[in-house]
Every structure is written in C-alpha cells, then in structure tokens.
Write a protein that holds these residues in place. Structure first.
Motif, PDB file in Angstrom:
ATOM      1  N   GLU A 133     114.869  41.439  48.884  1.00 12.02           N
ATOM      2  CA  GLU A 133     115.445  41.789  50.439  1.00 12.02           C
ATOM      3  C   GLU A 133     114.583  42.007  51.428  1.00 12.02           C
ATOM      4  OE1 GLU A 133     117.264  45.454  47.363  1.00 12.02           O
ATOM      5  OE2 GLU A 133     115.061  45.756  48.667  1.00 12.02           O
ATOM      6  N   LEU A 134     113.226  41.484  52.172  1.00 15.46           N
ATOM      7  CA  LEU A 134     112.938  41.669  53.709  1.00 15.46           C
ATOM      8  C   LEU A 134     113.150  40.629  54.411  1.00 15.46           C
ATOM      9  CD1 LEU A 134     109.411  43.190  53.229  1.00 15.46           C
ATOM     10  CD2 LEU A 134     111.905  44.580  53.635  1.00 15.46           C
ATOM     11  N   ASN A 135     113.760  39.587  53.287  1.00 17.11           N
ATOM     12  CA  ASN A 135     114.094  38.568  54.242  1.00 17.11           C
ATOM     13  C   ASN A 135     115.515  37.206  53.863  1.00 17.11           C
ATOM     14  OD1 ASN A 135     114.384  35.471  55.724  1.00 17.11           O
ATOM     15  ND2 ASN A 135     111.556  35.213  55.723  1.00 17.11           N
ATOM     16  N   PRO A 136     116.706  37.459  54.725  1.00 16.31           N
ATOM     17  CA  PRO A 136     117.829  36.617  54.263  1.00 16.31           C
ATOM     18  C   PRO A 136     117.941  35.359  54.123  1.00 16.31           C
ATOM     19  CG  PRO A 136     117.466  36.695  56.643  1.00 16.31           C
ATOM     20  CD  PRO A 136     115.836  37.344  55.898  1.00 16.31           C
ATOM     21  N   ASN A 137     116.387  34.624  54.082  1.00 15.08           N
ATOM     22  CA  ASN A 137     116.091  33.250  53.853  1.00 15.08           C
ATOM     23  C   ASN A 137     115.690  33.049  52.251  1.00 15.08           C
ATOM     24  OD1 ASN A 137     116.787  31.665  56.069  1.00 15.08           O
ATOM     25  ND2 ASN A 137     114.904  32.245  57.073  1.00 15.08           N
ATOM     26  N   ILE A 138     115.702  34.307  51.871  1.00 14.70           N
ATOM     27  CA  ILE A 138     115.368  33.934  50.245  1.00 14.70           C
ATOM     28  C   ILE A 138     116.352  34.674  49.226  1.00 14.70           C
ATOM     29  CG2 ILE A 138     113.664  34.994  48.780  1.00 14.70           C
ATOM     30  CD1 ILE A 138     111.646  35.448  50.518  1.00 14.70           C
ATOM     31  N   ASP A 139     117.118  33.924  48.351  1.00 14.17           N
ATOM     32  CA  ASP A 139     117.796  33.856  47.574  1.00 14.17           C
ATOM     33  C   ASP A 139     117.442  34.358  45.777  1.00 14.17           C
ATOM     34  OD1 ASP A 139     120.611  34.588  46.885  1.00 14.17           O
ATOM     35  OD2 ASP A 139     121.656  32.020  47.161  1.00 14.17           O
ATOM     36  N   LEU A 140     117.811  35.513  45.827  1.00 14.42           N
ATOM     37  CA  LEU A 140     117.351  35.796  44.427  1.00 14.42           C
ATOM     38  C   LEU A 140     118.471  35.525  43.044  1.00 14.42           C
ATOM     39  CD1 LEU A 140     114.994  37.169  42.346  1.00 14.42           C
ATOM     40  CD2 LEU A 140     115.432  39.142  42.989  1.00 14.42           C
ATOM     41  N   LYS A 141     117.677  34.755  41.887  1.00 18.07           N
ATOM     42  CA  LYS A 141     119.298  34.090  41.273  1.00 18.07           C
ATOM     43  C   LYS A 141     118.550  34.798  40.382  1.00 18.07           C
ATOM     44  CE  LYS A 141     122.397  33.100  44.069  1.00 18.07           C
ATOM     45  NZ  LYS A 141     123.998  34.194  44.267  1.00 18.07           N
ATOM     46  N   LEU A 142     119.428  35.388  39.049  1.00 20.98           N
ATOM     47  CA  LEU A 142     118.570  35.797  37.663  1.00 20.98           C
ATOM     48  C   LEU A 142     119.215  35.227  36.633  1.00 20.98           C
ATOM     49  CD1 LEU A 142     117.888  38.537  39.377  1.00 20.98           C
ATOM     50  CD2 LEU A 142     116.411  38.217  37.466  1.00 20.98           C
ATOM     51  N   VAL A 143     118.899  35.022  35.403  1.00 16.27           N
ATOM     52  CA  VAL A 143     119.801  34.130  34.303  1.00 16.27           C
ATOM     53  C   VAL A 143     118.437  34.751  33.231  1.00 16.27           C
ATOM     54  CG1 VAL A 143     119.756  32.403  35.448  1.00 16.27           C
ATOM     55  CG2 VAL A 143     117.970  31.711  34.460  1.00 16.27           C
ATOM     56  N   LEU A 144     119.470  34.635  32.195  1.00 13.35           N
ATOM     57  CA  LEU A 144     118.623  34.774  30.630  1.00 13.35           C
ATOM     58  C   LEU A 144     118.010  33.771  29.929  1.00 13.35           C
ATOM     59  CD1 LEU A 144     121.428  37.409  29.673  1.00 13.35           C
ATOM     60  CD2 LEU A 144     119.240  37.891  30.829  1.00 13.35           C
ATOM     61  N   ARG A 145     116.725  33.722  29.599  1.00 11.10           N
ATOM     62  CA  ARG A 145     116.140  32.729  28.915  1.00 11.10           C
ATOM     63  C   ARG A 145     116.393  31.952  27.639  1.00 11.10           C
ATOM     64  NH1 ARG A 145     111.053  33.791  25.754  1.00 11.10           N
ATOM     65  NH2 ARG A 145     112.659  33.942  24.010  1.00 11.10           N
ATOM     66  N   ASP A 146     117.148  32.625  26.978  1.00 13.39           N
ATOM     67  CA  ASP A 146     117.912  32.260  25.500  1.00 13.39           C
ATOM     68  C   ASP A 146     118.977  31.336  25.967  1.00 13.39           C
ATOM     69  OD1 ASP A 146     115.598  33.386  24.447  1.00 13.39           O
ATOM     70  OD2 ASP A 146     116.342  35.207  23.597  1.00 13.39           O
ATOM     71  N   ASP A 147     119.685  32.196  27.720  1.00 16.21           N
ATOM     72  CA  ASP A 147     120.921  31.048  27.798  1.00 16.21           C
ATOM     73  C   ASP A 147     120.913  29.884  28.355  1.00 16.21           C
ATOM     74  OD1 ASP A 147     122.150  33.066  26.526  1.00 16.21           O
ATOM     75  OD2 ASP A 147     122.932  34.621  28.161  1.00 16.21           O
ATOM     76  N   HIS A 148     119.445  29.785  28.579  1.00 15.59           N
ATOM     77  CA  HIS A 148     119.337  28.433  29.302  1.00 15.59           C
ATOM     78  C   HIS A 148     118.202  28.093  28.729  1.00 15.59           C
ATOM     79  CE1 HIS A 148     121.627  31.290  32.403  1.00 15.59           C
ATOM     80  NE2 HIS A 148     121.944  29.967  32.864  1.00 15.59           N
ATOM     81  N   ASP A 149     118.149  27.788  28.105  1.00 13.63           N
ATOM     82  CA  ASP A 149     116.888  26.530  27.613  1.00 13.63           C
ATOM     83  C   ASP A 149     116.548  25.992  28.046  1.00 13.63           C
ATOM     84  OD1 ASP A 149     114.961  27.359  24.882  1.00 13.63           O
ATOM     85  OD2 ASP A 149     115.161  25.723  24.152  1.00 13.63           O
ATOM     86  N   ASP A 150     117.183  25.078  27.809  1.00 12.33           N
ATOM     87  CA  ASP A 150     117.006  23.973  28.863  1.00 12.33           C
ATOM     88  C   ASP A 150     116.240  23.618  30.238  1.00 12.33           C
ATOM     89  OD1 ASP A 150     119.334  24.918  30.079  1.00 12.33           O
ATOM     90  OD2 ASP A 150     119.898  23.198  30.874  1.00 12.33           O
ATOM     91  N   LEU A 151     116.083  24.609  30.917  1.00 12.86           N
ATOM     92  CA  LEU A 151     115.393  24.989  32.112  1.00 12.86           C
ATOM     93  C   LEU A 151     114.028  25.954  31.810  1.00 12.86           C
ATOM     94  CD1 LEU A 151     115.551  25.344  35.125  1.00 12.86           C
ATOM     95  CD2 LEU A 151     116.446  27.529  35.008  1.00 12.86           C
TER      96      LEU A 151
END
Length: 210
Positions: free
Chosen positions: A111-129
């Motif tokens: 939140e302190l830097n607009p250059n950092i874009d935080l994205k979240l995904v669920l592990r069990d839905d993205h096993d390939d990653l």
C-alpha cells in the motif's frame, strides 16, 4: 538456450500470466475470508471441520492485523523510494495460519508504493504455479513471487515465513523430529510478539531497499 530450459520458461510464463488473470486484490481476499467465515466454509480441497475452524480463526487474526500492524517510519521511506514497477503474486489459502499473520504485513508494504501491485491466488486452484515455487519440496504457503512488470521475469520470492520464524521452525524440527501442536502455539506466540516486523524486514530485502 536449450529446448528444456525454453520449455520450462514458457511454462512458468504461462502459469504466471494465467494466475494474474485469475487473481484477487487484497480487499477481495479479505471479503472472501469474511464470506467463508459467515458460511462456515473454507478455501482449498480439504473442507473438513478443522479447516473451516482455521479459516474462522484466521479471519479474526487478519482483522486484528489490518487494524494494528504498523510499518516503521524508516521502512516507509525506503519502500516509497522503490521506483521499479512489480507485481507481488501471492499463493495462499484461507486456512493457513502463517498466511493470516504474513499477508496483512505484505499488504501494508504494498500500500505504501503504487509501483507494487499485490495480487492473490488460491494455491489449490493454481497447482501449476505452486509446483514451480516449492519450499524444500513442499507446497508451503504463503508464497510471494515478485515479477518485473516490464520484462515478466521473476525477480525473487518470499515465504512461507519470515527468515527468523523459519529458523525457529527448523531448529524445533532438528530437536524434535517434527512440528507438534505445542510448537504451533509457540509459533503463533512468536507472530503475536513480532507484530509483522520481520516480514517487513524481509520484504525490504526483496525489494533491494533494506
């Protein structure tokens, strides 16, 4: 570049692209946590009562950290000075105790830097990653992957715990052979006392501004 290396890089790029496309903001993830708690449910493949209970507990933990966790002023200045544009892609699940303590700190930094874009995904839905970012062969979460937005390359990772907590875990395993319920209480106590500060320290190192 040999064919195997090229194929692995292509697979990673595809996994990252698809995961970002299906990702959530922190606000959406927090809303999901609240909805799961109200409906007595949980993310992940294991829908047992134990996992449902962990999710409800983690909702309270995250709510507390969202209100109380503070980034020191000197760290705020270093974070604000980071000029490159990156995506922080985080693998998580609602039932994960480490995630409940760590991800609010990740969000506070982002939140302190607009250059950092935080994205979240669920592990069990993205096993390939997840399979491409294992920790000692295991699918440990939370796992933060820092991606350079300009090149699409992975700049580094963080997780599943801050380094000091990892040392605590490894030391206990050496002495006792495995993690016990008693140790889980010890680790929760460590998180409560630390108040996210060692996560912030490690994130500064990830950004190269420590």
């Amino acid at each position: 570049m040999d064919t195997l290396t090229h194929n692995l890089e292509t697979q990673l790029e595809s996994s990252i692209t698809n995961s970002i496309k299906n990702s959530m903001t922190y606000a959406a993830y927090r809303a999901l946590m609240g909805q799961l708690t109200e409906s007595h449910s949980t993310t992940g493949l294991d829908k047992s009562e134990a996992m449902v209970a962990y999710t409800a507990l983690n909702e309270q933990r995250m709510k507390r950290w969202d209100k109380t966790l503070k980034v020191p002023v000197d760290a705020q200045e270093k974070i604000a000075a980071f000029k490159e544009r990156v995506t922080w892609l985080v693998l998580t699940e609602s039932w994960c105790g480490d995630a409940a303590h760590v991800i609010p700190a990740i969000n506070k930094v982002a939140e302190l830097n607009p250059n950092i874009d935080l994205k979240l995904v669920l592990r069990d839905d993205h096993d390939d990653l997840m399979q491409q970012f294992l920790t000692n062969g295991g699918k440990s979460i939370p796992k933060l992957i820092m991606i350079d937005n300009a090149s699409g390359t992975v700049r580094g990772t963080f997780g599943p715990r801050p380094a000091e907590a990892t040392q605590l875990v490894e030391s206990y395993k050496r002495d006792h052979g495995a993690i016990t319920e008693e140790f889980k209480e010890i680790l929760q106590g460590w998180y409560n006392k630390d108040k996210g500060q060692h996560t912030i320290i490690d994130l500064l190192q990830l950004l190269g501004v420590s």
